[in-house]
Scaffold this motif. Structure first.
Motif, PDB file in Angstrom:
ATOM      1  N   PRO A 134      47.703  28.526  47.275  1.00 30.41           N
ATOM      2  CA  PRO A 134      47.436  29.052  48.968  1.00 30.41           C
ATOM      3  C   PRO A 134      48.109  30.140  49.578  1.00 30.41           C
ATOM      4  O   PRO A 134      47.485  30.459  50.561  1.00 30.41           O
ATOM      5  CB  PRO A 134      48.633  27.693  49.466  1.00 30.41           C
ATOM      6  CG  PRO A 134      48.488  26.669  48.264  1.00 30.41           C
ATOM      7  CD  PRO A 134      48.280  27.565  47.065  1.00 30.41           C
ATOM      8  N   HIS A 135      48.910  30.774  48.734  1.00 27.74           N
ATOM      9  CA  HIS A 135      49.630  32.068  49.504  1.00 27.74           C
ATOM     10  C   HIS A 135      48.599  33.208  48.872  1.00 27.74           C
ATOM     11  O   HIS A 135      48.913  34.456  49.240  1.00 27.74           O
ATOM     12  CB  HIS A 135      50.813  32.273  48.951  1.00 27.74           C
ATOM     13  CG  HIS A 135      51.171  32.219  47.615  1.00 27.74           C
ATOM     14  ND1 HIS A 135      51.499  31.410  46.485  1.00 27.74           N
ATOM     15  CD2 HIS A 135      51.290  33.615  46.585  1.00 27.74           C
ATOM     16  CE1 HIS A 135      51.457  31.766  45.318  1.00 27.74           C
ATOM     17  NE2 HIS A 135      51.377  32.998  45.251  1.00 27.74           N
ATOM     18  N   HIS A 136      47.716  32.925  48.244  1.00 22.77           N
ATOM     19  CA  HIS A 136      46.636  34.219  47.713  1.00 22.77           C
ATOM     20  C   HIS A 136      45.382  33.668  47.669  1.00 22.77           C
ATOM     21  O   HIS A 136      44.496  33.679  46.578  1.00 22.77           O
ATOM     22  CB  HIS A 136      47.399  34.650  46.575  1.00 22.77           C
ATOM     23  CG  HIS A 136      46.642  35.911  45.809  1.00 22.77           C
ATOM     24  ND1 HIS A 136      46.816  37.096  46.740  1.00 22.77           N
ATOM     25  CD2 HIS A 136      45.782  36.323  45.130  1.00 22.77           C
ATOM     26  CE1 HIS A 136      46.256  38.249  46.045  1.00 22.77           C
ATOM     27  NE2 HIS A 136      45.703  37.542  44.940  1.00 22.77           N
ATOM     28  N   PRO A 137      44.815  33.159  48.688  1.00 27.16           N
ATOM     29  CA  PRO A 137      43.595  32.512  48.809  1.00 27.16           C
ATOM     30  C   PRO A 137      42.302  33.498  48.297  1.00 27.16           C
ATOM     31  O   PRO A 137      41.251  32.886  47.996  1.00 27.16           O
ATOM     32  CB  PRO A 137      43.311  31.995  50.132  1.00 27.16           C
ATOM     33  CG  PRO A 137      44.199  32.880  51.185  1.00 27.16           C
ATOM     34  CD  PRO A 137      45.440  33.235  50.148  1.00 27.16           C
ATOM     35  N   GLU A 138      42.632  34.685  48.585  1.00 27.12           N
ATOM     36  CA  GLU A 138      41.462  35.655  48.301  1.00 27.12           C
ATOM     37  C   GLU A 138      41.158  36.098  46.891  1.00 27.12           C
ATOM     38  O   GLU A 138      40.163  36.574  46.382  1.00 27.12           O
ATOM     39  CB  GLU A 138      41.565  36.983  49.251  1.00 27.12           C
ATOM     40  CG  GLU A 138      42.746  38.074  48.692  1.00 27.12           C
ATOM     41  CD  GLU A 138      43.824  37.602  49.233  1.00 27.12           C
ATOM     42  OE1 GLU A 138      45.152  38.320  49.161  1.00 27.12           O
ATOM     43  OE2 GLU A 138      44.180  36.340  49.975  1.00 27.12           O
ATOM     44  N   GLY A 139      42.209  35.758  46.193  1.00 25.76           N
ATOM     45  CA  GLY A 139      42.082  35.896  44.572  1.00 25.76           C
ATOM     46  C   GLY A 139      42.002  37.457  44.240  1.00 25.76           C
ATOM     47  O   GLY A 139      42.301  38.199  45.165  1.00 25.76           O
ATOM     48  N   ASP A 140      41.939  37.957  43.020  1.00 28.85           N
ATOM     49  CA  ASP A 140      42.146  39.256  42.426  1.00 28.85           C
ATOM     50  C   ASP A 140      40.650  39.691  41.879  1.00 28.85           C
ATOM     51  O   ASP A 140      40.166  40.799  42.248  1.00 28.85           O
ATOM     52  CB  ASP A 140      42.996  39.348  41.499  1.00 28.85           C
ATOM     53  CG  ASP A 140      44.489  39.045  42.154  1.00 28.85           C
ATOM     54  OD1 ASP A 140      44.770  39.603  43.019  1.00 28.85           O
ATOM     55  OD2 ASP A 140      45.151  38.189  41.391  1.00 28.85           O
ATOM     56  N   PHE A 141      40.067  38.854  40.984  1.00 30.37           N
ATOM     57  CA  PHE A 141      39.200  39.324  40.054  1.00 30.37           C
ATOM     58  C   PHE A 141      38.056  38.163  39.670  1.00 30.37           C
ATOM     59  O   PHE A 141      38.487  36.964  39.771  1.00 30.37           O
ATOM     60  CB  PHE A 141      39.735  39.762  38.674  1.00 30.37           C
ATOM     61  CG  PHE A 141      40.686  41.037  38.648  1.00 30.37           C
ATOM     62  CD1 PHE A 141      40.586  42.108  39.358  1.00 30.37           C
ATOM     63  CD2 PHE A 141      41.880  40.742  38.064  1.00 30.37           C
ATOM     64  CE1 PHE A 141      41.576  43.015  39.300  1.00 30.37           C
ATOM     65  CE2 PHE A 141      43.022  41.523  38.265  1.00 30.37           C
ATOM     66  CZ  PHE A 141      42.597  42.619  38.644  1.00 30.37           C
ATOM     67  N   PRO A 142      36.888  38.602  39.615  1.00 30.15           N
ATOM     68  CA  PRO A 142      35.717  37.851  39.211  1.00 30.15           C
ATOM     69  C   PRO A 142      35.823  37.362  37.811  1.00 30.15           C
ATOM     70  O   PRO A 142      36.393  38.114  37.107  1.00 30.15           O
ATOM     71  CB  PRO A 142      34.514  38.210  39.818  1.00 30.15           C
ATOM     72  CG  PRO A 142      34.736  39.628  39.556  1.00 30.15           C
ATOM     73  CD  PRO A 142      36.056  39.938  39.849  1.00 30.15           C
ATOM     74  N   LEU A 143      35.306  36.345  37.482  1.00 30.88           N
ATOM     75  CA  LEU A 143      34.967  36.005  35.920  1.00 30.88           C
ATOM     76  C   LEU A 143      33.782  35.454  35.679  1.00 30.88           C
ATOM     77  O   LEU A 143      33.339  34.665  36.251  1.00 30.88           O
ATOM     78  CB  LEU A 143      35.913  34.957  35.492  1.00 30.88           C
ATOM     79  CG  LEU A 143      36.010  34.569  34.109  1.00 30.88           C
ATOM     80  CD1 LEU A 143      36.486  35.563  32.955  1.00 30.88           C
ATOM     81  CD2 LEU A 143      37.271  33.438  33.848  1.00 30.88           C
ATOM     82  N   ARG A 144      32.992  36.197  34.819  1.00 28.94           N
ATOM     83  CA  ARG A 144      31.649  35.830  34.205  1.00 28.94           C
ATOM     84  C   ARG A 144      31.679  35.790  32.798  1.00 28.94           C
ATOM     85  O   ARG A 144      31.565  36.859  32.035  1.00 28.94           O
ATOM     86  CB  ARG A 144      30.348  36.746  34.963  1.00 28.94           C
ATOM     87  CG  ARG A 144      30.543  36.650  36.479  1.00 28.94           C
ATOM     88  CD  ARG A 144      29.691  37.810  37.002  1.00 28.94           C
ATOM     89  NE  ARG A 144      29.781  38.003  38.272  1.00 28.94           N
ATOM     90  CZ  ARG A 144      29.345  39.169  38.883  1.00 28.94           C
ATOM     91  NH1 ARG A 144      29.101  40.035  38.027  1.00 28.94           N
ATOM     92  NH2 ARG A 144      29.488  39.352  40.025  1.00 28.94           N
ATOM     93  N   ASN A 145      31.428  34.573  32.161  1.00 28.95           N
ATOM     94  CA  ASN A 145      31.112  34.517  30.666  1.00 28.95           C
ATOM     95  C   ASN A 145      32.233  35.242  29.951  1.00 28.95           C
ATOM     96  O   ASN A 145      31.835  36.060  28.935  1.00 28.95           O
ATOM     97  CB  ASN A 145      29.629  34.885  30.500  1.00 28.95           C
ATOM     98  CG  ASN A 145      28.632  34.216  31.396  1.00 28.95           C
ATOM     99  OD1 ASN A 145      28.784  32.879  31.233  1.00 28.95           O
ATOM    100  ND2 ASN A 145      27.678  34.850  31.778  1.00 28.95           N
ATOM    101  N   GLY A 146      33.661  35.020  30.492  1.00 27.85           N
ATOM    102  CA  GLY A 146      34.405  35.891  29.512  1.00 27.85           C
ATOM    103  C   GLY A 146      34.529  37.182  29.768  1.00 27.85           C
ATOM    104  O   GLY A 146      35.409  37.789  28.943  1.00 27.85           O
ATOM    105  N   ARG A 147      33.818  37.760  30.752  1.00 24.31           N
ATOM    106  CA  ARG A 147      34.172  39.210  31.033  1.00 24.31           C
ATOM    107  C   ARG A 147      34.496  39.193  32.610  1.00 24.31           C
ATOM    108  O   ARG A 147      34.105  38.347  33.505  1.00 24.31           O
ATOM    109  CB  ARG A 147      32.820  39.928  30.833  1.00 24.31           C
ATOM    110  CG  ARG A 147      31.944  39.785  29.796  1.00 24.31           C
ATOM    111  CD  ARG A 147      32.767  40.197  28.613  1.00 24.31           C
ATOM    112  NE  ARG A 147      33.149  41.461  28.679  1.00 24.31           N
ATOM    113  CZ  ARG A 147      34.256  41.954  27.884  1.00 24.31           C
ATOM    114  NH1 ARG A 147      34.840  41.282  27.081  1.00 24.31           N
ATOM    115  NH2 ARG A 147      34.502  43.258  28.157  1.00 24.31           N
ATOM    116  N   ILE A 148      35.416  40.303  32.805  1.00 22.22           N
ATOM    117  CA  ILE A 148      35.949  40.514  34.301  1.00 22.22           C
ATOM    118  C   ILE A 148      35.258  41.671  34.748  1.00 22.22           C
ATOM    119  O   ILE A 148      35.505  42.825  34.399  1.00 22.22           O
ATOM    120  CB  ILE A 148      37.434  40.576  34.296  1.00 22.22           C
ATOM    121  CG1 ILE A 148      38.094  39.438  33.586  1.00 22.22           C
ATOM    122  CG2 ILE A 148      37.900  40.928  35.630  1.00 22.22           C
ATOM    123  CD1 ILE A 148      39.585  39.138  33.695  1.00 22.22           C
TER     124      ILE A 148
END
Length: 231
Positions: A134-148
């Motif tokens: 809840p305190h960080h709703p925007e997140g940091d990084f995407p994740l696709r098939n084991g890759r960032i």
């Protein structure tokens, strides 16, 4: 296998608790945060641990000693002033060796097993991501098939748990600097892998979240490894 626990931060948001006690020594579930890390690292097969120290760091060294009580060898990287994540890791590289190593934030709690991943040949890092709190709703990084990748949606939150090759820091110089720009540059080059951890994870960044985690744990989970019997 070698690991580093980041323990040099001042913990401004945790004041007044951190005015006299370093954040990694604040207790949840009946033991200091950093001891939870040591127990899980020992259970995962790590034996060489590096801890960076700055604010009230001598208290940490006095409490943990050389690590033999956990079946570990602990060495310390001393910082006159906290060097941020990137600068702290860079200073500790001589203690971490030439192989990939784990780095974990001293102010998180998680049931992640810390089992080392197999890094792809060209990867410089492998990060653990979690669902956004809840305190960080925007997140940091995407994740696709084991890759960032460097960009994309949805984004997950970096758990403060990652494995790195020393080459990630090849162009760095001593001093204070963050880790995130190095990671983003490696992402642009397609050299960062990752995974989503669906288990328990808590960022103990405020007094309120510390108390909430302590209330949740109450007693250590049944599968939590007990302290080693050194007697």
């Amino acid at each position: 296998m070698r690991a580093m626990i980041l323990a040099a931060g001042r913990g401004e948001r945790m004041r007044p608790l951190t005015d006299h006690t370093p954040k990694p020594l604040l207790a949840v579930g009946g033991r200091p945060l950093i001891e939870h890390h040591l127990l899980r690292l020992q259970a995962a097969g790590y034996r060489d641990i590096v801890i960076n120290l700055a604010h009230l760091g001598e208290q940490i060294r006095t409490r943990l000693g050389d690590g033999s009580g956990w079946g570990l060898r602990i060495r310390y990287s001393l910082e006159q002033t906290a060097l941020e994540t990137g600068g702290g890791i860079f200073q500790a590289l001589p203690l971490l060796g030439e192989d990939p190593f784990l780095v974990i934030n001293g102010d998180v709690w998680s049931d992640h097993p810390l089992t080392p991943p197999v890094l792809a040949a060209d990867d410089l890092a492998h990060l653990i991501l979690v669902d956004n709190p809840p305190h960080h709703p925007e997140g940091d990084f995407p994740l696709r098939n084991g890759r960032i990748p460097a960009t994309g949606e949805p984004r997950f939150t970096f758990a403060g748990i990652g494995w790195y090759r020393p080459a990630l820091f090849a162009d760095c110089r001593p001093g204070r600097f963050p880790l995130a720009p190095l990671l983003r540059a490696a992402m642009v080059r397609g050299r960062v892998g990752g995974e989503r951890h669906a288990g328990l994870w808590h960022d103990v960044g405020t007094v309120e979240r510390l108390r909430a985690l302590d209330d949740r744990l109450g007693h250590p989970p049944q599968d939590w490894p007990p302290p080693l019997d050194t007697g």
